[in-house]
Design a protein around this motif. Structure first.
Motif, short mmCIF file in Angstrom:
data_model
loop_
_atom_site.label_atom_id
_atom_site.label_comp_id
_atom_site.label_asym_id
_atom_site.label_seq_id
_atom_site.Cartn_x
_atom_site.Cartn_y
_atom_site.Cartn_z
N ALA A 1 13.68 1.74 4.29
CA ALA A 1 12.75 1.15 5.26
C ALA A 1 13.49 0.15 6.16
CB ALA A 1 11.60 0.47 4.53
N GLU A 2 14.33 -0.65 5.55
CA GLU A 2 15.09 -1.65 6.31
C GLU A 2 16.09 -0.98 7.25
OE1 GLU A 2 16.74 -4.07 3.25
OE2 GLU A 2 14.86 -5.16 2.88
N ALA A 3 16.52 0.24 6.90
CA ALA A 3 17.49 0.97 7.73
C ALA A 3 16.82 1.73 8.86
CB ALA A 3 18.29 1.93 6.86
N GLY A 4 15.49 1.77 8.87
CA GLY A 4 14.79 2.42 9.97
C GLY A 4 13.96 3.63 9.60
N ALA A 5 13.85 3.93 8.31
CA ALA A 5 13.04 5.07 7.88
C ALA A 5 11.56 4.80 8.13
CB ALA A 5 13.28 5.38 6.42
N SER A 6 10.81 5.87 8.32
CA SER A 6 9.37 5.76 8.56
C SER A 6 8.55 6.17 7.35
CB SER A 6 8.97 6.67 9.73
OG SER A 6 9.83 6.53 10.82
N GLY A 7 9.12 7.01 6.47
CA GLY A 7 8.41 7.51 5.30
C GLY A 7 9.39 7.81 4.19
N LEU A 8 8.85 7.96 2.97
CA LEU A 8 9.65 8.29 1.80
C LEU A 8 9.17 9.63 1.25
CD1 LEU A 8 11.79 7.26 -0.31
CD2 LEU A 8 9.83 6.50 -1.68
N PHE A 9 10.10 10.57 1.11
CA PHE A 9 9.81 11.91 0.62
C PHE A 9 10.42 12.07 -0.76
CE2 PHE A 9 10.70 16.70 1.53
CZ PHE A 9 9.64 17.07 0.73
N VAL A 10 9.58 12.44 -1.75
CA VAL A 10 10.04 12.51 -3.14
C VAL A 10 9.81 13.90 -3.74
CG1 VAL A 10 9.94 10.07 -3.73
CG2 VAL A 10 7.84 11.43 -3.81
N PRO A 11 10.51 14.93 -3.24
CA PRO A 11 10.32 16.27 -3.82
C PRO A 11 10.68 16.28 -5.29
CG PRO A 11 12.32 16.19 -2.50
CD PRO A 11 11.59 14.91 -2.25
N GLY A 12 9.95 17.08 -6.04
CA GLY A 12 10.22 17.19 -7.47
C GLY A 12 9.35 16.30 -8.33
N LEU A 13 8.80 15.23 -7.75
CA LEU A 13 7.96 14.32 -8.53
C LEU A 13 6.58 14.93 -8.70
CD1 LEU A 13 7.55 11.65 -9.99
CD2 LEU A 13 6.97 10.60 -7.79
N GLN A 14 6.20 15.16 -9.97
CA GLN A 14 4.92 15.80 -10.27
C GLN A 14 4.01 14.94 -11.14
OE1 GLN A 14 6.12 19.45 -12.18
NE2 GLN A 14 7.32 20.14 -10.42
N ASN A 15 4.57 13.93 -11.78
CA ASN A 15 3.80 13.07 -12.68
C ASN A 15 2.82 12.23 -11.86
OD1 ASN A 15 3.27 10.42 -14.11
ND2 ASN A 15 4.35 11.50 -15.75
N LEU A 16 1.53 12.45 -12.06
CA LEU A 16 0.52 11.80 -11.23
C LEU A 16 0.52 10.29 -11.38
CD1 LEU A 16 -2.48 14.30 -11.56
CD2 LEU A 16 -0.57 14.29 -9.93
N GLN A 17 0.78 9.80 -12.59
CA GLN A 17 0.82 8.35 -12.80
C GLN A 17 1.97 7.72 -12.03
OE1 GLN A 17 0.87 7.15 -16.92
NE2 GLN A 17 1.38 5.02 -16.44
N LEU A 18 3.13 8.38 -12.05
CA LEU A 18 4.29 7.86 -11.33
C LEU A 18 4.07 7.95 -9.82
CD1 LEU A 18 7.28 9.24 -13.44
CD2 LEU A 18 6.34 6.92 -13.44
N ILE A 19 3.43 9.01 -9.37
CA ILE A 19 3.12 9.14 -7.95
C ILE A 19 2.22 7.99 -7.50
CG2 ILE A 19 1.83 10.51 -6.25
CD1 ILE A 19 2.81 13.03 -7.72
N GLN A 20 1.20 7.70 -8.28
CA GLN A 20 0.28 6.62 -7.92
C GLN A 20 1.00 5.28 -7.86
OE1 GLN A 20 -3.10 6.15 -10.53
NE2 GLN A 20 -4.19 4.91 -9.03
#
Length: 257
Positions: free
Chosen positions: A181-200
């Motif tokens: 974010a500090e480097a200028g990103a607008s969003g975070l993409f986390v392919p592979g993450l399926q655990n709903l608790q961790l996603i939340q």
């Protein structure tokens, strides 16, 4: 027709926590038109699908000029904002990334996915090096006068089996989220993450809107919205489904049924 700047601003606004942007990933102008007609508000390519549709392997094996030509056909065919998956940026060094992102913008894109996986496919760029690459992408966008949506993909979860996904990996992802974010990103993409608790938890703690990739009908966008996800994409799933339908149609026609 909206200008590229207007489309870029619109695309940013679509990323709302709890009301996610739904992206059915396409691979060429024809598939992009089909998804536009289906009611999409934006178009996104997926590198695996684009490569497969052109007889190439994923992993930047497809020539970058062909990537740009394909992008140009897509942006000329649809009226919607278009974001393109450029894998690792088609260059290890920040200067290469900057030049390539400039070309992507020139060909009409208002967003990119850029990943932190090393070109070999094993391991990730150090946070500091990836930040230099993201900053270069942002610099290219600023020089072009386009508020490019930089979807910073981290492969922390993709490079670990789902049963190994835990809070330690989540903390690593959050470190990268903050730095990106500090480097200028607008969003975070986390392919592979399926655990709903961790996603939340990731959605609750990340300063960047979170993009989750789904490769089946579950979890549904509605479920992910309830977790705070801001963007849902489908990666290679649409292409694979389309090819299965095409094979079935072909078999039916060729068998005379």
């Amino acid at each position: 027709m909206s200008t590229q700047q207007e489309k870029a601003a619109m695309f940013h606004q679509f990323h709302t926590k709890g009301n996610p942007l739904i992206l059915v990933n396409v691979w060429d102008a024809g598939s992009a038109l089909a998804i536009q007609f289906a009611g999409a508000v934006a178009i996104a390519t997926g590198s695996w699908s684009v490569a497969a549709a052109h007889g190439e392997q994923d992993g930047e094996a497809m020539p970058f000029q062909l990537v740009l030509d394909n992008l140009a056909r897509i942006t000329a065919s649809v009226d919607l904002p278009v974001t393109i998956d450029i894998e690792g940026g088609y260059g290890r060094f920040a200067s290469e990334v900057k030049g390539n992102v400039s070309q992507v913008i020139h060909h009409g894109a208002v967003g990119i996915n850029i990943e932190d996986q090393l070109p070999s496919g094993a391991g990730l760029y150090a946070v500091e090096e990836q930040c230099l690459r993201l900053s270069a992408a942002r610099e290219a966008a600023e020089q072009a006068g386009i508020p490019l949506f930089i979807n910073a993909r981290t492969d922390i979860f993709l490079q670990n089996a789902p049963e190994r996904h835990n809070h330690a990996l989540l903390e690593e992802a959050l470190i990268r989220s903050k730095a990106y974010a500090e480097a200028g990103a607008s969003g975070l993409f986390v392919p592979g993450l399926q655990n709903l608790q961790l996603i939340q938890e990731l959605c609750e703690r990340s300063s960047l809107p979170v993009n989750v990739m789904v490769t089946s009908h579950e979890p549904s966008p509605k479920q992910l919205a309830g977790l705070g996800v801001a963007r849902v994409s489908y990666g290679p799933y649409p292409y694979l489904q389309a090819m299965e339908h095409l094979k079935e149609l072909g078999q039916s026609i060729l068998s005379g049924n």
